[in-house]
Design a protein around this motif. Structure first.
Motif, PDB file in Angstrom:
ATOM      1  N   LYS A 266      -3.314   2.853  13.116  1.00  0.00           N
ATOM      2  CA  LYS A 266      -1.879   3.077  12.945  1.00  0.00           C
ATOM      3  C   LYS A 266      -1.066   1.789  12.902  1.00  0.00           C
ATOM      4  O   LYS A 266      -0.016   1.740  12.266  1.00  0.00           O
ATOM      5  N   ASP A 267      -1.524   0.761  13.595  1.00  0.00           N
ATOM      6  CA  ASP A 267      -0.762  -0.486  13.620  1.00  0.00           C
ATOM      7  C   ASP A 267      -1.241  -1.484  12.579  1.00  0.00           C
ATOM      8  O   ASP A 267      -0.798  -2.644  12.582  1.00  0.00           O
ATOM      9  N   ALA A 269      -1.275  -3.469   9.276  1.00  0.00           N
ATOM     10  CA  ALA A 269      -0.156  -3.827   8.399  1.00  0.00           C
ATOM     11  C   ALA A 269      -0.296  -3.220   7.009  1.00  0.00           C
ATOM     12  O   ALA A 269       0.706  -2.776   6.415  1.00  0.00           O
ATOM     13  N   ARG A 271      -1.900  -0.422   6.203  1.00  0.00           N
ATOM     14  CA  ARG A 271      -1.623   1.022   6.323  1.00  0.00           C
ATOM     15  C   ARG A 271      -0.119   1.275   6.351  1.00  0.00           C
ATOM     16  O   ARG A 271       0.386   2.176   5.659  1.00  0.00           O
ATOM     17  N   ILE A 272       0.606   0.504   7.143  1.00  0.00           N
ATOM     18  CA  ILE A 272       2.060   0.679   7.238  1.00  0.00           C
ATOM     19  C   ILE A 272       2.711   0.457   5.882  1.00  0.00           C
ATOM     20  O   ILE A 272       3.582   1.228   5.449  1.00  0.00           O
ATOM     21  N   HIS A 273       2.277  -0.583   5.173  1.00  0.00           N
ATOM     22  CA  HIS A 273       2.838  -0.887   3.859  1.00  0.00           C
ATOM     23  C   HIS A 273       2.540   0.236   2.865  1.00  0.00           C
ATOM     24  O   HIS A 273       3.419   0.644   2.087  1.00  0.00           O
ATOM     25  N   ASP A 276       4.684   3.316   3.757  1.00  0.00           N
ATOM     26  CA  ASP A 276       6.079   3.086   3.360  1.00  0.00           C
ATOM     27  C   ASP A 276       6.246   3.264   1.847  1.00  0.00           C
ATOM     28  O   ASP A 276       7.226   3.857   1.374  1.00  0.00           O
ATOM     29  N   TYR A 329       0.813  11.090   7.696  1.00  0.00           N
ATOM     30  CA  TYR A 329       1.288   9.837   7.107  1.00  0.00           C
ATOM     31  C   TYR A 329       2.768   9.950   6.748  1.00  0.00           C
ATOM     32  O   TYR A 329       3.505   8.964   6.810  1.00  0.00           O
TER      33      TYR A 329
END
Length: 398
Positions: A266-267, A269, A271-273, A276, A329
């Protein structure tokens, strides 16, 4: 008296029936006109019904009328078909779906083909087969094609996978489709063969394609990017700036599949990008969905201006949204958007299992009219994308 579970207006048996119809039509698609058959310089004839490149110059290659081979050929259209079949087998254990996959590989691997972005697409499914069988003959194929993608596939500036096809090298071009056709297989093979450099390359390709294809003004994706070979600084253009539906749907499909495949924490980078980016796209798509649940082939061009409703992209969007919601997600508000699309796609399945309102394979367009003029015809990827969508929808009954 016990009653059968019914959700969103359907029973699980209804969805299985639609999928079986789609499978039957998938393996029996034929081009009876010879319109989609491509003769290559080396004498091979490829049934390219659904290929994603413009007609080649007749002095080098030509279309000819012969008996079509339909399902028994090797293009990206078949690769997506195989992936749809595997999704259904993985969810239900369907022996007929698995048998169809195995028979395809048995025939095609015996014949072989030339390597390009699109012909690599079947190796995503072969990698899943190898994961279970550990067939050493399959390992040799996976090794050879992944090494080609890593080291011999032509690159654009900054190392992007150049979208070369049977018909054209597409010099210095990046396409949405590449993430599905080559990058996903490379990542899966990297995990299987314990080659982390493949996985890292796949991550790099996702970031590079998003950099050049994502439209920050709309939240959608352009179909392609062309580097100016006379300008090494990355100058180029997005062709017609077409926010083409099926190209966008490949992204909606591959982002949740890629995150799941790599099991990104989950943290992380990347995956977050990716999430988003996916959420920005889904926000834009929700605003552009028609009242009947469909999206148009040019997402932001109205039907009155020639942008017709297109079922394969609608199925791809529904699949990606349903899966992304299930995997947490994106938010549950997109369930309603996806379910509206599911009903629209089901309404586009004919009695004999053809996903209607599916556009033919679409090469890069220099103007928007190019996309409006693409004909509608039965295609393997249309069948497969509908199968993937319905397979994901089946999970509401689990």
């Amino acid at each position: 008296m016990p009653t059968t579970l019914r959700l969103h207006g359907y029973e699980a048996t209804d969805i299985h029936r639609y999928i079986e119809l789609l499978i039957h039509n998938l393996v029996n698609i034929e081009d009876t006109t010879g319109r989609f058959l491509l003769k290559l310089d080396d004498g091979r004839i490829i049934d390219t019904k659904g290929r994603s490149a413009p007609l080649p110059a007749p002095t080098r290659k030509q279309y000819i009328l012969i008996t079509p081979t339909g399902w028994n050929d090797w293009e990206w259209t078949h690769g997506i078909g195989l992936y749809g079949l595997y999704h259904y087998h993985a969810l239900t254990g369907s022996p007929s779906a698995l048998s169809t996959i195995q028979q395809w590989f048995q025939g095609r691997l015996a014949e072989g083909t030339t390597k390009n972005i699109n012909t690599m697409s079947p190796f995503l499914t072969l990698a899943y087969l190898y994961e279970k069988s550990r067939d050493t003959t399959h390992e040799a194929w996976l090794d050879s094609w992944a090494e080609w993608a890593m080291y011999d596939l032509p690159r654009t500036p900054y190392g992007g996978f150049q979208h070369m096809t049977y018909a054209s090298d597409n010099h210095y071009e990046l396409w949405d489709d590449t993430l599905m056709m080559t990058v996903m297989p490379l990542a899966k093979i990297g995990l299987l063969l314990n080659r982390p450099h493949y996985v890292e390359e796949a991550k790099r390709q996702f970031m590079l394609h998003i950099k050049y294809l994502f439209d920050t003004k709309t939240g959608l994706f352009f179909h392609g990017w062309k580097f100016d070979e006379n300008s090494p600084g990355g100058v180029g253009h997005n062709f017609a700036e077409a926010r083409w539906a099926r190209g966008n749907s490949w992204v909606t499909i591959v982002i949740p599949d890629f995150i799941e495949l790599l099991n990104l924490p989950k943290d992380d980078a990347l995956r977050i990008h990716l999430i988003d980016t996916l959420e920005a796209q889904c926000k834009a798509l929700a605003k552009l969905q028609g009242e009947n649940g469909m999206w148009r082939t040019l997402l932001d061009i109205p039907t009155s201006e020639g942008s017709y409703e297109e079922a394969s992209a609608t199925a791809g969007f529904a699949y990606g949204m349903l899966k992304a919601v299930r995997k947490r997600y994106i938010g549950k508000e997109y369930d309603a958007v996806a379910l509206k699309a599911v009903k629209a796609v089901i309404g586009s399945i004919s009695e004999d299992g053809e996903l209607q309102n599916t556009s033919f394979g679409t090469g890069m367009g220099s103007d928007l009219q190019h996309y409006k003029d693409i004909p509608i015809t039965s295609m393997p990827y249309g069948q497969a994308m509908a199968m993937m969508m319905l397979g994901e929808f089946l999970r509401v009954f689990v």
